[in-house]
Motif scaffolding. Structure first.
Motif, mmCIF file in Angstrom:
data_model
loop_
_atom_site.group_PDB
_atom_site.id
_atom_site.type_symbol
_atom_site.label_atom_id
_atom_site.label_comp_id
_atom_site.label_asym_id
_atom_site.label_seq_id
_atom_site.Cartn_x
_atom_site.Cartn_y
_atom_site.Cartn_z
ATOM 1 N N HIS A 231 28.740 -40.756 -17.873
ATOM 2 C CA HIS A 231 27.784 -41.581 -17.481
ATOM 3 C C HIS A 231 27.765 -42.674 -18.196
ATOM 4 O O HIS A 231 26.963 -43.162 -18.893
ATOM 5 N N GLU A 232 28.745 -43.828 -17.703
ATOM 6 C CA GLU A 232 28.961 -45.025 -18.247
ATOM 7 C C GLU A 232 29.060 -46.071 -17.340
ATOM 8 O O GLU A 232 29.527 -45.618 -16.123
ATOM 9 N N GLY A 233 29.096 -47.261 -17.642
ATOM 10 C CA GLY A 233 29.424 -48.359 -16.547
ATOM 11 C C GLY A 233 28.359 -48.506 -15.654
ATOM 12 O O GLY A 233 28.367 -49.605 -14.786
ATOM 13 N N ALA B 268 33.180 -50.259 -6.771
ATOM 14 C CA ALA B 268 34.197 -50.747 -6.406
ATOM 15 C C ALA B 268 34.209 -51.157 -5.049
ATOM 16 O O ALA B 268 35.158 -52.273 -4.641
ATOM 17 N N ALA B 269 33.159 -51.133 -4.546
ATOM 18 C CA ALA B 269 32.696 -52.001 -3.225
ATOM 19 C C ALA B 269 32.672 -53.376 -3.028
ATOM 20 O O ALA B 269 32.444 -53.974 -2.045
ATOM 21 N N GLY B 270 32.371 -53.917 -4.334
ATOM 22 C CA GLY B 270 32.073 -55.510 -4.319
ATOM 23 C C GLY B 270 30.877 -55.755 -4.816
ATOM 24 O O GLY B 270 29.979 -54.993 -5.243
ATOM 25 N N LYS B 271 30.722 -56.965 -4.846
ATOM 26 C CA LYS B 271 29.463 -57.786 -5.768
ATOM 27 C C LYS B 271 28.089 -57.150 -5.074
ATOM 28 O O LYS B 271 27.191 -57.050 -5.856
ATOM 29 N N VAL C 70 34.274 -51.213 -17.426
ATOM 30 C CA VAL C 70 34.210 -49.897 -17.396
ATOM 31 C C VAL C 70 34.839 -49.566 -15.951
ATOM 32 O O VAL C 70 35.918 -48.620 -15.915
ATOM 33 N N TRP C 71 34.350 -50.191 -14.873
ATOM 34 C CA TRP C 71 34.986 -49.605 -13.724
ATOM 35 C C TRP C 71 36.613 -50.311 -13.428
ATOM 36 O O TRP C 71 37.175 -49.798 -12.702
ATOM 37 N N GLU C 72 36.917 -51.486 -14.111
ATOM 38 C CA GLU C 72 38.232 -51.935 -13.877
ATOM 39 C C GLU C 72 39.101 -50.906 -14.451
ATOM 40 O O GLU C 72 40.253 -50.813 -14.085
ATOM 41 N N LYS C 73 38.871 -50.158 -15.459
ATOM 42 C CA LYS C 73 39.844 -49.138 -16.103
ATOM 43 C C LYS C 73 39.952 -48.064 -15.201
ATOM 44 O O LYS C 73 40.981 -47.061 -15.450
ATOM 45 N N MET C 74 39.044 -47.687 -14.267
ATOM 46 C CA MET C 74 39.040 -46.464 -13.327
ATOM 47 C C MET C 74 40.098 -46.796 -12.193
ATOM 48 O O MET C 74 40.413 -47.733 -11.866
#
Length: 151
Positions: free
Chosen positions: A52-54, A131-134, A147-151
């Motif tokens: 539960h992060e990001g 990941a779906a955008g802004k 955090v999400w860029e690492k996944m």
């Protein structure tokens, strides 16, 4: 009784419904954009615990899947009393914990004979959302892009 190497869910019965209905992130975003509020108009449940992060989808309630099963009757009563007719479950991908929780809750809905309440999974979970955008990440509390860029 489970063994030390058994997965957490082995301690609980398998849901009868192993293929619960789903909802797309665009449908959830449309609800939010229309002014619907989680906790009043629908319920968003984030099932993550250690991962539960990001950030989390705004308005979500964090109920880790590993300790959820025994709370389902109370959650059902709260949703029934509050006239919440759609409960949306998600985890990282909504393929494991999300599907299992939605199945358990759907089983309960059917056992109670409730006709209008639905238990669904969020397709692609919070990872797909982030990941779906802004427009999606802007609807997250505690969003951490790195955090999400690492996944």
């Amino acid at each position: 009784m489970t063994t030390e190497n058994a997965p957490w869910y082995a301690a609980y019965p398998k849901p009868k419904n192993t293929s619960p209905d789903s909802i797309s992130r665009s449908e959830v975003l449309d609800r939010l954009d229309r002014g619907e509020q989680p906790g009043r108009d629908f319920l968003l449940v984030d099932l993550r615990r250690n991962d539960h992060e990001g950030g989390t989808i705004r308005g979500s309630l964090n109920l880790p899947a590993q300790s959820l099963y025994h709370s389902l009757p109370t959650l059902y009563n709260l949703c029934d009393t509050g006239k919440i007719d759609i409960i949306i479950w998600y985890c990282g991908s909504s393929r494991g914990r999300g599907t299992r929780a939605a199945g358990w809750f759907d089983d309960m809905i059917k056992e109670k004979g409730h006709k209008s309440m639905k238990s669904v999974i969020l397709l692609e979970g919070v990872s797909g959302w982030a990941a779906a955008g802004k427009e999606y990440s802007d609807m997250m509390d505690g969003y951490e892009k790195e955090v999400w860029e690492k996944m």
